[in-house]
Design a protein around this motif. Structure first.
Motif, PDB file in Angstrom:
ATOM      1  N   HIS A   5      37.924 -12.904  95.523  1.00  0.00           N
ATOM      2  CA  HIS A   5      37.983 -13.576  96.822  1.00  0.00           C
ATOM      3  C   HIS A   5      36.710 -14.393  97.000  1.00  0.00           C
ATOM      4  CE1 HIS A   5      39.370 -14.231 100.898  1.00  0.00           C
ATOM      5  NE2 HIS A   5      38.136 -13.950 101.333  1.00  0.00           N
ATOM      6  N   ARG A   6      36.853 -15.611  97.541  1.00  0.00           N
ATOM      7  CA  ARG A   6      35.712 -16.507  97.710  1.00  0.00           C
ATOM      8  C   ARG A   6      35.006 -16.191  99.025  1.00  0.00           C
ATOM      9  NH1 ARG A   6      34.312 -20.715  94.917  1.00  0.00           N
ATOM     10  NH2 ARG A   6      36.307 -20.668  93.796  1.00  0.00           N
ATOM     11  N   ILE A   7      33.663 -16.050  98.945  1.00  0.00           N
ATOM     12  CA  ILE A   7      32.806 -15.766 100.088  1.00  0.00           C
ATOM     13  C   ILE A   7      32.064 -17.041 100.449  1.00  0.00           C
ATOM     14  CG2 ILE A   7      31.013 -14.264 101.005  1.00  0.00           C
ATOM     15  CD1 ILE A   7      33.562 -12.829 100.167  1.00  0.00           C
ATOM     16  N   PRO A   8      31.971 -17.426 101.754  1.00  0.00           N
ATOM     17  CA  PRO A   8      31.345 -18.707 102.119  1.00  0.00           C
ATOM     18  C   PRO A   8      29.901 -18.830 101.663  1.00  0.00           C
ATOM     19  CG  PRO A   8      32.571 -17.812 103.939  1.00  0.00           C
ATOM     20  CD  PRO A   8      32.552 -16.757 102.903  1.00  0.00           C
ATOM     21  N   MET A   9      29.090 -17.799 101.771  1.00  0.00           N
ATOM     22  CA  MET A   9      27.685 -17.784 101.361  1.00  0.00           C
ATOM     23  C   MET A   9      26.916 -18.913 101.998  1.00  0.00           C
ATOM     24  SD  MET A   9      27.402 -15.100  99.585  1.00  0.00           S
ATOM     25  CE  MET A   9      25.779 -15.331  98.885  1.00  0.00           C
ATOM     26  N   GLU A  10      26.928 -18.988 103.327  1.00  0.00           N
ATOM     27  CA  GLU A  10      26.150 -19.980 104.063  1.00  0.00           C
ATOM     28  C   GLU A  10      24.675 -19.657 103.933  1.00  0.00           C
ATOM     29  OE1 GLU A  10      25.631 -21.544 108.668  1.00  0.00           O
ATOM     30  OE2 GLU A  10      27.395 -20.392 108.059  1.00  0.00           O
ATOM     31  N   PRO A  11      23.855 -20.636 103.678  1.00  0.00           N
ATOM     32  CA  PRO A  11      22.416 -20.384 103.505  1.00  0.00           C
ATOM     33  C   PRO A  11      21.819 -19.705 104.736  1.00  0.00           C
ATOM     34  CG  PRO A  11      22.954 -22.599 102.768  1.00  0.00           C
ATOM     35  CD  PRO A  11      24.193 -22.072 103.434  1.00  0.00           C
ATOM     36  N   GLY A  12      20.955 -18.760 104.500  1.00  0.00           N
ATOM     37  CA  GLY A  12      20.273 -18.055 105.577  1.00  0.00           C
ATOM     38  C   GLY A  12      21.109 -16.964 106.231  1.00  0.00           C
ATOM     39  N   SER A  13      22.348 -16.706 105.710  1.00  0.00           N
ATOM     40  CA  SER A  13      23.229 -15.688 106.290  1.00  0.00           C
ATOM     41  C   SER A  13      23.291 -14.466 105.375  1.00  0.00           C
ATOM     42  CB  SER A  13      24.637 -16.244 106.512  1.00  0.00           C
ATOM     43  OG  SER A  13      24.600 -17.356 107.377  1.00  0.00           O
ATOM     44  N   SER A  14      23.623 -13.342 105.981  1.00  0.00           N
ATOM     45  CA  SER A  14      23.823 -12.100 105.231  1.00  0.00           C
ATOM     46  C   SER A  14      25.288 -11.696 105.336  1.00  0.00           C
ATOM     47  CB  SER A  14      22.924 -10.989 105.784  1.00  0.00           C
ATOM     48  OG  SER A  14      21.554 -11.334 105.628  1.00  0.00           O
ATOM     49  N   TYR A  15      25.777 -11.018 104.258  1.00  0.00           N
ATOM     50  CA  TYR A  15      27.196 -10.677 104.182  1.00  0.00           C
ATOM     51  C   TYR A  15      27.359  -9.211 103.803  1.00  0.00           C
ATOM     52  CZ  TYR A  15      28.018 -15.694 104.260  1.00  0.00           C
ATOM     53  OH  TYR A  15      28.051 -16.998 104.625  1.00  0.00           O
ATOM     54  N   MET A  16      28.409  -8.592 104.377  1.00  0.00           N
ATOM     55  CA  MET A  16      28.821  -7.246 103.972  1.00  0.00           C
ATOM     56  C   MET A  16      30.328  -7.275 103.768  1.00  0.00           C
ATOM     57  SD  MET A  16      28.225  -3.540 105.764  1.00  0.00           S
ATOM     58  CE  MET A  16      29.263  -3.927 107.169  1.00  0.00           C
ATOM     59  N   SER A  73      25.069  -8.407 100.563  1.00  0.00           N
ATOM     60  CA  SER A  73      24.302  -9.478  99.909  1.00  0.00           C
ATOM     61  C   SER A  73      22.810  -9.196  99.997  1.00  0.00           C
ATOM     62  CB  SER A  73      24.613 -10.828 100.569  1.00  0.00           C
ATOM     63  OG  SER A  73      24.149 -10.843 101.907  1.00  0.00           O
ATOM     64  N   GLY A  74      22.111  -9.230  98.796  1.00  0.00           N
ATOM     65  CA  GLY A  74      20.662  -9.110  98.749  1.00  0.00           C
ATOM     66  C   GLY A  74      20.150  -7.709  98.914  1.00  0.00           C
ATOM     67  N   THR A  75      20.989  -6.721  99.122  1.00  0.00           N
ATOM     68  CA  THR A  75      20.539  -5.330  99.335  1.00  0.00           C
ATOM     69  C   THR A  75      21.425  -4.396  98.541  1.00  0.00           C
ATOM     70  OG1 THR A  75      21.979  -5.019 101.218  1.00  0.00           O
ATOM     71  CG2 THR A  75      19.804  -5.888 101.673  1.00  0.00           C
ATOM     72  N   PRO A  76      20.914  -3.175  98.265  1.00  0.00           N
ATOM     73  CA  PRO A  76      21.804  -2.189  97.625  1.00  0.00           C
ATOM     74  C   PRO A  76      22.976  -1.883  98.536  1.00  0.00           C
ATOM     75  CG  PRO A  76      19.511  -1.497  97.561  1.00  0.00           C
ATOM     76  CD  PRO A  76      19.580  -2.667  98.474  1.00  0.00           C
ATOM     77  N   GLY A  87      20.871  -9.836  91.932  1.00  0.00           N
ATOM     78  CA  GLY A  87      19.995  -9.161  92.883  1.00  0.00           C
ATOM     79  C   GLY A  87      20.715  -8.261  93.858  1.00  0.00           C
ATOM     80  N   GLY A  88      22.046  -8.324  93.934  1.00  0.00           N
ATOM     81  CA  GLY A  88      22.783  -7.392  94.782  1.00  0.00           C
ATOM     82  C   GLY A  88      22.988  -6.078  94.058  1.00  0.00           C
ATOM     83  N   SER A  89      23.613  -5.149  94.706  1.00  0.00           N
ATOM     84  CA  SER A  89      23.881  -3.867  94.050  1.00  0.00           C
ATOM     85  C   SER A  89      25.225  -3.349  94.508  1.00  0.00           C
ATOM     86  CB  SER A  89      22.797  -2.837  94.364  1.00  0.00           C
ATOM     87  OG  SER A  89      22.783  -2.562  95.749  1.00  0.00           O
ATOM     88  N   VAL A  90      25.861  -2.509  93.659  1.00  0.00           N
ATOM     89  CA  VAL A  90      27.163  -1.919  93.976  1.00  0.00           C
ATOM     90  C   VAL A  90      27.075  -0.428  93.737  1.00  0.00           C
ATOM     91  CG1 VAL A  90      28.499  -3.990  93.475  1.00  0.00           C
ATOM     92  CG2 VAL A  90      28.002  -2.373  91.635  1.00  0.00           C
ATOM     93  N   GLU A  91      27.799   0.335  94.549  1.00  0.00           N
ATOM     94  CA  GLU A  91      27.889   1.799  94.364  1.00  0.00           C
ATOM     95  C   GLU A  91      29.289   2.253  94.733  1.00  0.00           C
ATOM     96  OE1 GLU A  91      24.970   4.418  95.821  1.00  0.00           O
ATOM     97  OE2 GLU A  91      23.366   2.961  95.704  1.00  0.00           O
ATOM     98  N   MET A  92      29.736   3.351  94.100  1.00  0.00           N
ATOM     99  CA  MET A  92      31.033   3.952  94.399  1.00  0.00           C
ATOM    100  C   MET A  92      30.793   5.363  94.905  1.00  0.00           C
ATOM    101  SD  MET A  92      33.210   1.661  93.792  1.00  0.00           S
ATOM    102  CE  MET A  92      34.621   2.712  93.983  1.00  0.00           C
ATOM    103  N   ALA A  93      31.443   5.738  95.995  1.00  0.00           N
ATOM    104  CA  ALA A  93      31.322   7.106  96.528  1.00  0.00           C
ATOM    105  C   ALA A  93      32.605   7.441  97.271  1.00  0.00           C
ATOM    106  CB  ALA A  93      30.131   7.208  97.475  1.00  0.00           C
TER     107      ALA A  93
END
Length: 600
Positions: free
Chosen positions: A492-503, A522-525, A592-598
């Protein structure tokens, strides 16, 4: 008298005086009053009798002339009258009445007894002659001999509460009936019918037969019906007593009692399964109950109550759920059976009635086998069962589950009692074992596509994907998105607008329900075991949501500084994992992002 004197004078010793006599005319004499002796004057200290004609009595029988100094006076000042006596002829009596004493005239204030011959009673047992001024009158002028009721002698009378030859009018007597007879009424009464005295119930004791049952309750018709005996006219009502118990459950006991009207001939009974009933029905008259009719019956057991359905917790090769005891309301529970189906398409009714407990066979496809057969005595309280634990239960193997199979779990509860066997079945929700997703590609400024794949198994059980996204900028939510994607789409395509954060959270969907959610931040674990509740953030909860995000960013900053200083970050991560009680799988992405499964 004598002349008495001395030397100078002489005188009489007792001078002679003339004393005035009592005069007849000084008396107030009524009509017909006679003085004896009859005179006009009477000497002092003389008694005089007073007489009246027959049928009368003087108010004074005797008077006296008394001397007072130089005159005489009568000892009475009130008028002397002849008071008329009570006459026997003044009474209105029938020929049976006898007065005691029997005489023509009766003095005032005299009581007279009234007598009647055997079988009769006087209307008044005693009358009195009363004085009223110058005459006397009876206190009751009409006297009758009233006919009595002779002692009851009807068939069936055993004894009477008061035993005598005759009973007065309106008198009641209680009747005790002989064995085999029943009292129409508790007492009979002597009544006047206009011409003579008779008992209000000539036959106080009758033969009262018990009611006769004509229909017993069945599954189609719950009515208990009966026919009344010949004594129906004397019934005041019926008492129906129902007692219930169960041989297999000594703690079960129910009783009920119903009072029914005299014309009621049926009663609806709600019969319970596996229950012994004793029903007694007896008619009542005013003197008590009659002989009861009795019906005893034991109902067959029924299908056990359906067990509670619970959600299944899914593991890699196992699934767990709660098994609860089923009440033995319809019969004694004998066993609980967990039946596992993989690809079997039979009906629930067929499973309950035709399925024979079968051991697991790895070569059988589709598979239908008994994983657990548990005697009821081993399930006295709720218990957690794990399908696929690889253990044996009473000879049945609870085989590990295949991670790529779509399973159904059935629970069959069986009840057995006196050669009768009943069962009820329920189907737990279908499920797929260990349905997880792995994020394989995350968005970047040049490639804004999020990609994922299933971990293990095939995609044939997946019906689609649920993707939820939240974007924020400078502590303000700027975009929210929720989409359901087809099963063949895994990006799926994510907009990724500059200066924005996504979950972003994504999870697989099956007929049994959603799988575990995987999250990319985005940008965090990424947080593990993320819930879809993160996606739909309301305006009311946005400040709280932003606060949580700031805390996450702080944690990321601390971790990065530990890594820069060569600290043992894995040890720190393990410590955090122990605190949260979760086992996580973590991987660094190249962007630089991270993924986890739980697990959720």
């Amino acid at each position: 008298m004598r002349c008495i004197g001395n030397s100078t004078s002489a005188t009489w010793d007792d001078p002679i005086r003339c004393t005035e006599q009592c005069q007849k005319s000084a008396l107030f004499l009524g009509t017909n009053v006679q003085l004896v002796p009859p005179q006009d004057y009477y000497l002092p200290n003389t008694g005089v009798s007073v007489r009246c004609p027959e049928g009368y009595k003087p108010s004074r029988d005797r008077i006296t002339c008394k001397a007072e100094q130089d005159k005489s006076v009568w000892d009475v000042t009130a008028p002397i009258l002849c008071v008329e006596l009570c006459r026997e002829s003044d009474l209105s009596v029938d020929i049976r009445v006898q007065l005691v004493p029997s005489q023509r005239y009766y003095l005032p204030n005299t009581g007279v007894s009234v007598r009647c011959p055997g079988g009769y009673k006087p209307s008044q047992d005693r009358i009195t002659c009363k004085a009223e001024q110058d005459k006397s009158v009876w206190d009751e002028s009409v006297i009758r001999c009233v006919e009595q009721c002779a002692k009851p002698t009807a068939p069936g009378i055993r004894s009477l509460s008061l035993n005598k030859d005759f009973y007065d009018l309106w008198e009641s007597v209680s009747v005790t009936c002989a064995p085999g007879y029943h009292g129409v009424s508790g007492a009979v009464r002597c009544e006047w019918n206009g011409t003579s005295s008779n008992w209000n119930e000539p036959d106080p004791c009758i033969v009262l037969r018990r009611p006769s049952f004509t229909q017993f309750p069945t599954g189609a018709d719950n009515a208990l019906k009966w026919r009344l005996s010949e004594g129906r006219k004397v019934y005041t009502g019926f008492q129906l007593n129902i007692s219930a118990h169960r041989e297999y459950d000594i703690t079960f006991s129910e009783t009920e009692s119903h009072w029914l009207g005299p014309n009621v001939t049926e009663f609806n009974m709600e019969l319970k399964y596996g229950t012994n009933y004793t029903v007694t029905l007896r008619g009542f008259t005013v003197s008590g109950p009659g002989e009861p009719a009795v019906w005893a019956h034991e109902t067959s057991i029924g299908e056990p109550l359906l067990p509670l359905k619970n959600q299944i917790a899914i593991g890699d090769t196992t699934a767990t759920f709660q098994l609860h005891p089923v009440p033995d309301s319809n019969g004694p529970i004998s066993s609980y059976e967990i039946i596992v189906s993989g690809g079997w398409n039979g009906s629930l009714r067929q499973l309950c009635t035709s399925y024979t407990s079968t051991r697991y066979n790895s070569s059988q496809v589709p598979t239908l086998y008994t994983a657990v057969l548990l005697p009821a005595v081993k399930l006295t309280k709720s218990r957690t069962f794990t399908l696929g634990d690889g253990l044996y239960y009473d000879g049945f193997f609870n085989s590990p589950l295949s991670p790529d199979w779509n399973y159904k779990v059935y629970l069959r509860v069986t009840s057995k009692w006196k050669e009768v066997e009943k069962a009820s079945c329920t189907c737990l929700d279908p499920y797929v074992v260990s349905l997880k997703l792995e994020i394989t590609g995350v968005p970047s400024p040049t490639e804004t596509v999020l990609q994922w794949r299933r971990v293990g198994g095939s995609r044939r059980d997946i019906t689609g994907y649920q993707l939820n996204m939240v974007a924020w900028k400078e502590h303000t939510v700027i975009e929210e998105e929720s989409q359901r994607l087809p099963p063949n789409v895994m990006e799926h395509r994510i907009p990724m607008e500059p200066g924005s954060s996504y979950m972003v959270t994504v999870r697989a969907l099956t007929a049994a329900g959603p799988g575990e959610a995987s999250l990319w931040l985005s940008g965090t674990p990424k947080a593990t075991g993320a819930s879809d509740s993160y996606v739909r953030v309301s305006l009311v909860l946005k400040p709280l949501f932003l606060t949580v995000l700031i805390l996450i960013l702080l944690c990321v900053t601390v971790r990065e500084k530990w890594e820069q200083r060569g600290a043992d970050f894995p040890a720190f991560r393990n410590l955090i994992g122990q605190f949260r009680g979760e086992k996580r799988h973590r991987g660094r992405t190249e962007r630089g992002g991270s993924v986890e499964m739980a697990p959720l």
